[in-house]
Design a protein around this motif. Structure first.
Motif, PDB file in Angstrom:
ATOM      1  N   PHE A  75       0.835  -1.197   0.000  1.00 21.46           N
ATOM      2  CA  PHE A  75       0.000   0.000   0.000  1.00 21.46           C
ATOM      3  C   PHE A  75       0.873   1.253   0.000  1.00 21.46           C
ATOM      4  O   PHE A  75       0.715   2.156  -0.819  1.00 21.46           O
ATOM      5  CB  PHE A  75      -0.896  -0.026   1.249  1.00 21.46           C
ATOM      6  CG  PHE A  75      -1.808   1.153   1.408  1.00 21.46           C
ATOM      7  CD1 PHE A  75      -3.031   1.195   0.776  1.00 21.46           C
ATOM      8  CD2 PHE A  75      -1.447   2.222   2.218  1.00 21.46           C
ATOM      9  CE1 PHE A  75      -3.886   2.274   0.928  1.00 21.46           C
ATOM     10  CE2 PHE A  75      -2.293   3.307   2.377  1.00 21.46           C
ATOM     11  CZ  PHE A  75      -3.520   3.329   1.735  1.00 21.46           C
ATOM     12  N   MET A  76       1.852   1.276   0.899  1.00 18.90           N
ATOM     13  CA  MET A  76       2.727   2.452   0.992  1.00 18.90           C
ATOM     14  C   MET A  76       3.568   2.607  -0.266  1.00 18.90           C
ATOM     15  O   MET A  76       3.716   3.707  -0.791  1.00 18.90           O
ATOM     16  CB  MET A  76       3.651   2.341   2.215  1.00 18.90           C
ATOM     17  CG  MET A  76       2.947   2.461   3.542  1.00 18.90           C
ATOM     18  SD  MET A  76       1.957   3.960   3.696  1.00 18.90           S
ATOM     19  CE  MET A  76       3.194   5.158   4.135  1.00 18.90           C
ATOM     20  N   ILE A  77       4.108   1.501  -0.740  1.00 15.21           N
ATOM     21  CA  ILE A  77       4.954   1.582  -1.941  1.00 15.21           C
ATOM     22  C   ILE A  77       4.153   2.144  -3.108  1.00 15.21           C
ATOM     23  O   ILE A  77       4.595   3.013  -3.842  1.00 15.21           O
ATOM     24  CB  ILE A  77       5.546   0.195  -2.299  1.00 15.21           C
ATOM     25  CG1 ILE A  77       6.578  -0.184  -1.255  1.00 15.21           C
ATOM     26  CG2 ILE A  77       6.158   0.209  -3.690  1.00 15.21           C
ATOM     27  CD1 ILE A  77       7.170  -1.557  -1.432  1.00 15.21           C
ATOM     28  N   PHE A  78       2.935   1.645  -3.225  1.00 15.22           N
ATOM     29  CA  PHE A  78       2.079   2.104  -4.315  1.00 15.22           C
ATOM     30  C   PHE A  78       1.890   3.618  -4.248  1.00 15.22           C
ATOM     31  O   PHE A  78       2.135   4.332  -5.215  1.00 15.22           O
ATOM     32  CB  PHE A  78       0.718   1.402  -4.231  1.00 15.22           C
ATOM     33  CG  PHE A  78      -0.289   1.923  -5.212  1.00 15.22           C
ATOM     34  CD1 PHE A  78      -0.265   1.516  -6.530  1.00 15.22           C
ATOM     35  CD2 PHE A  78      -1.245   2.850  -4.811  1.00 15.22           C
ATOM     36  CE1 PHE A  78      -1.179   2.011  -7.439  1.00 15.22           C
ATOM     37  CE2 PHE A  78      -2.165   3.349  -5.717  1.00 15.22           C
ATOM     38  CZ  PHE A  78      -2.131   2.923  -7.030  1.00 15.22           C
ATOM     39  N   TYR A  79       1.503   4.105  -3.090  1.00 16.03           N
ATOM     40  CA  TYR A  79       1.207   5.533  -2.982  1.00 16.03           C
ATOM     41  C   TYR A  79       2.454   6.408  -3.067  1.00 16.03           C
ATOM     42  O   TYR A  79       2.431   7.496  -3.614  1.00 16.03           O
ATOM     43  CB  TYR A  79       0.411   5.828  -1.710  1.00 16.03           C
ATOM     44  CG  TYR A  79      -1.064   5.609  -1.948  1.00 16.03           C
ATOM     45  CD1 TYR A  79      -1.820   6.586  -2.573  1.00 16.03           C
ATOM     46  CD2 TYR A  79      -1.679   4.415  -1.618  1.00 16.03           C
ATOM     47  CE1 TYR A  79      -3.164   6.384  -2.853  1.00 16.03           C
ATOM     48  CE2 TYR A  79      -3.021   4.199  -1.889  1.00 16.03           C
ATOM     49  CZ  TYR A  79      -3.762   5.191  -2.503  1.00 16.03           C
ATOM     50  OH  TYR A  79      -5.074   4.990  -2.788  1.00 16.03           O
ATOM     51  N   GLN A  80       3.558   5.886  -2.504  1.00 17.21           N
ATOM     52  CA  GLN A  80       4.756   6.720  -2.491  1.00 17.21           C
ATOM     53  C   GLN A  80       5.415   6.811  -3.861  1.00 17.21           C
ATOM     54  O   GLN A  80       6.304   7.612  -4.065  1.00 17.21           O
ATOM     55  CB  GLN A  80       5.738   6.190  -1.450  1.00 17.21           C
ATOM     56  CG  GLN A  80       5.151   6.345  -0.048  1.00 17.21           C
ATOM     57  CD  GLN A  80       6.095   5.935   1.047  1.00 17.21           C
ATOM     58  OE1 GLN A  80       6.991   5.132   0.829  1.00 17.21           O
ATOM     59  NE2 GLN A  80       5.900   6.474   2.234  1.00 17.21           N
ATOM     60  N   ASN A  81       4.956   5.989  -4.787  1.00 18.38           N
ATOM     61  CA  ASN A  81       5.550   6.034  -6.114  1.00 18.38           C
ATOM     62  C   ASN A  81       4.747   6.810  -7.142  1.00 18.38           C
ATOM     63  O   ASN A  81       5.081   6.840  -8.315  1.00 18.38           O
ATOM     64  CB  ASN A  81       5.812   4.618  -6.619  1.00 18.38           C
ATOM     65  CG  ASN A  81       7.151   4.129  -6.114  1.00 18.38           C
ATOM     66  OD1 ASN A  81       8.181   4.558  -6.607  1.00 18.38           O
ATOM     67  ND2 ASN A  81       7.122   3.312  -5.086  1.00 18.38           N
ATOM     68  N   LEU A  82       3.680   7.436  -6.678  1.00 16.25           N
ATOM     69  CA  LEU A  82       2.873   8.208  -7.627  1.00 16.25           C
ATOM     70  C   LEU A  82       3.566   9.522  -7.970  1.00 16.25           C
ATOM     71  O   LEU A  82       4.363  10.035  -7.196  1.00 16.25           O
ATOM     72  CB  LEU A  82       1.513   8.524  -6.999  1.00 16.25           C
ATOM     73  CG  LEU A  82       0.604   7.334  -6.698  1.00 16.25           C
ATOM     74  CD1 LEU A  82      -0.566   7.782  -5.854  1.00 16.25           C
ATOM     75  CD2 LEU A  82       0.122   6.711  -8.008  1.00 16.25           C
ATOM     76  N   ASP A  83       3.256  10.045  -9.129  1.00 16.02           N
ATOM     77  CA  ASP A  83       3.735  11.381  -9.482  1.00 16.02           C
ATOM     78  C   ASP A  83       2.709  12.435  -9.100  1.00 16.02           C
ATOM     79  O   ASP A  83       3.042  13.565  -8.774  1.00 16.02           O
ATOM     80  CB  ASP A  83       4.000  11.472 -10.991  1.00 16.02           C
ATOM     81  CG  ASP A  83       5.165  10.601 -11.410  1.00 16.02           C
ATOM     82  OD1 ASP A  83       6.208  10.671 -10.739  1.00 16.02           O
ATOM     83  OD2 ASP A  83       5.018   9.835 -12.385  1.00 16.02           O
ATOM     84  N   VAL A  84       1.450  12.038  -9.208  1.00 19.97           N
ATOM     85  CA  VAL A  84       0.368  12.976  -8.894  1.00 19.97           C
ATOM     86  C   VAL A  84      -0.702  12.224  -8.110  1.00 19.97           C
ATOM     87  O   VAL A  84      -1.183  11.187  -8.559  1.00 19.97           O
ATOM     88  CB  VAL A  84      -0.267  13.548 -10.176  1.00 19.97           C
ATOM     89  CG1 VAL A  84      -1.404  14.503  -9.825  1.00 19.97           C
ATOM     90  CG2 VAL A  84       0.772  14.244 -11.037  1.00 19.97           C
ATOM     91  N   LEU A  85      -1.030  12.750  -6.945  1.00 17.67           N
ATOM     92  CA  LEU A  85      -2.081  12.131  -6.141  1.00 17.67           C
ATOM     93  C   LEU A  85      -3.219  13.120  -5.944  1.00 17.67           C
ATOM     94  O   LEU A  85      -3.020  14.229  -5.459  1.00 17.67           O
ATOM     95  CB  LEU A  85      -1.534  11.692  -4.779  1.00 17.67           C
ATOM     96  CG  LEU A  85      -2.576  11.176  -3.776  1.00 17.67           C
ATOM     97  CD1 LEU A  85      -3.314   9.962  -4.302  1.00 17.67           C
ATOM     98  CD2 LEU A  85      -1.929  10.844  -2.427  1.00 17.67           C
TER      99      LEU A  85
END
Ligand code: ADP
Ligand code: MG
Length: 477
Positions: free
Chosen positions: A230-240
């Motif tokens: 979950f964290m990896i997914f979110y921390q790798n976004l360019d735009v949230l």
């Protein structure tokens, strides 16, 4: 030397503590012992290899900026890990290079972060490059800038959004915090920014998510032991893009995890866009640290569109639906429906459905009947404009004078009474009430509401005047 090491480490910890949830900080940073600081290399001792990996994976960016801030641009970090104590092996050291400028510019070069050598010189761990996974953006192609009508009511938010789409993460609007009452276009605008970013930067990973969905995902992740992913997914976004963040209110754990994601993305220069039904200052049940971050970038509100903008919105919708209506009818709809764009759309749907079902031309008469019925059926909120008109009429001054800069007592009082009623009868934020009453700030509105409440308790004449005015709003409702 020992003293400086401790001092420097204390300052680093302070910075880190301010950027992390308390629980996280206690778990991962309190057990660390500073060992030595020499030649810009800070050596710290961590309890285990797992510790080291976890910190590297989750907090390296934070650590890096703390190190740079306290030690300088050449700061480096080395870990001592207490392994195999029983066997008497010496603690071994891992060196973490600070990122150079080139690798900051090129996100693909971020990983691997470090290589650790075991006592025998064998590599025991290296950080895997996290491959960019394809992220389903969740964006709706029908909410775009093209069909988002510009007006005074949305100018700031819209142009900030547009600027962001040209340079996500690179403007000072980070985060962009869009707020406004329901049905005024927050979801549409946030989505439009995402669509534009994807158009301009097809390789950017953009995610649009409703806050409620984020909460559910988080709960699932905990249940299924998937927090790491979950964290990896979110921390790798360019735009949230998180829609309706007021849903986080009262949910401490969600706020903690979102806080971490927010910090990570922000430090990395990634773009964050948030929407909410209230401004950050009025969000309830939200951690102060999170609120203060919401205010870091730009908060821009969407207010009720004025008559002209309402007409433009109607025209655009009709155009997209391929339907033509007389100007008179368009004007009538725009005059009658003042609450939100969503209701405006509802009215158009009602009208056009009639047109399609009955295959009849819509005349002004038919439109009037349908719209009046529509207005009666929807619980109606009184608009600020209406309140302004009623109160100004009552005290015999013009709306323009009320909005002007004059400090004449009777004008000031009329303005305060309008603010008081607007707070009571509309969903508008204090800021937007202030803006519509001569560009005052939210503190002025708050003060006005208090003043009028006081007057109501102490001044009989005012009380009976306000009761009389109040009747008009109640009849209207
Ligand atoms: P919110 O998220 O603030 O509740 P939405 O973004 O869902 O509001 O907007 C409600 C409806 O009004 C949507 O169908 C949207 O397309 C429309 N809308 C809102 N503002 C505008 C605008 N400025 N121009 C065109 N359509 C708009
Ligand atoms: Mg919405």
């Amino acid at each position: 030397m020992q003293k400086t090491t401790t001092e420097v480490w204390d300052r680093i910890l302070k910075y880190i503590a301010d950027n992390l949830a308390a629980q996280t900080y206690r778990t991962w940073f309190e057990p660390i012992v500073p060992v030595n600081l020499q030649d810009d290399i800070l050596t710290i001792q961590v309890p285990s290899q797992f510790y080291c990996e976890w910190i590297e994976e989750h907090y390296i960016h934070l650590l890096r900026s703390a190190l740079r801030k306290e030690i300088g641009p050449n700061a480096r970090l080395e870990y001592q890990i207490l392994v195999d104590k029983k066997k008497g092996a010496a603690p071994y050291v891992m060196r973490v290079p600070t990122v150079d400028k080139q690798s900051v510019a090129n996100p693909e070069m971020k990983v691997p972060i470090g290589i650790m050598h075991g006592p025998g010189g064998a590599t025991v761990y290296s950080f895997p490059g996290i491959n960019k996974v394809r992220v389903e953006s969740n964006l709706s192609p029908s909410y775009t800038f093209d069909n988002f009508v510009e007006g005074e009511c949305n100018r700031l938010a819209r142009s900030a959004g547009y600027a962001i789409a040209q340079n996500p993460g690179g403007t000072s609007f980070n985060p962009l915090f869009i707020y406004g009452a329901t049905g005024l276009g927050k979801t549409h605008l946030a989505n439009a920014i995402g669509v534009k970013i994807k158009e301009n930067f097809p390789d950017h990973t953009v995610l649009y998510i409703r806050a409620e969905r984020f909460i559910n995902q988080f709960v699932e992740a905990i249940k299924k032991d998937g927090m790491k992913d979950f964290m990896i997914f979110y921390q790798n976004l360019d735009v949230l893009i998180v829609d309706d963040v007021q849903e986080f209110s009262g949910k401490e754990k969600t706020q903690d995890v979102f806080f971490n994601i927010f910090n990570h993305l922000h430090l990395e220069g990634k773009q964050i866009i948030l929407t909410s039904d209230t401004p950050p200052t009025e969000l309830k049940g939200m951690e102060e640290r999170l609120l203060s971050r919401f205010k870091w970038g730009l908060s821009a509100d969407l207010s009720l569109p004025d008559l002209e903008t309402r007409m433009a919105i109607i025209r655009k919708k009709l155009y997209y639906d391929g339907i033509e209506l007389d100007d008179e009818i368009i004007e009538y709809i725009a005059f009658s429906i003042t609450t939100s764009v969503r209701e405006l759309e509802g009215a158009i749907v009602t009208l056009t459905a009639q047109n399609i079902l009955n295959k009849k031309e819509i005349t002004l008469d038919v439109a009037k009947k349908l719209i009046d019925k529509f207005v009666k059926n929807t619980a109606r909120e009184i608009s600020i404009e209406y309140i302004q008109k009623v109160v100004c009429d009552y005290y015999g001054i013009t709306v323009d004078l009320m909005k002007s800069k004059t400090r004449r007592r009777e004008v000031v009082q009329t303005r305060q009474i309008i603010m008081y009623f607007a707070k009571q009868y509309t969903n508008c934020s204090l800021a937007s009430i202030g803006q519509m009453c001569g560009n005052k700030d939210h503190a002025t509105v708050l003060h006005a509401c208090k003043t009028v409440k006081n007057l109501l308790e102490t001044d009989k004449t005012i009380r009976s005047q306000l009761e009389e005015i109040d009747k008009k709003f109640r009849i209207h409702n």
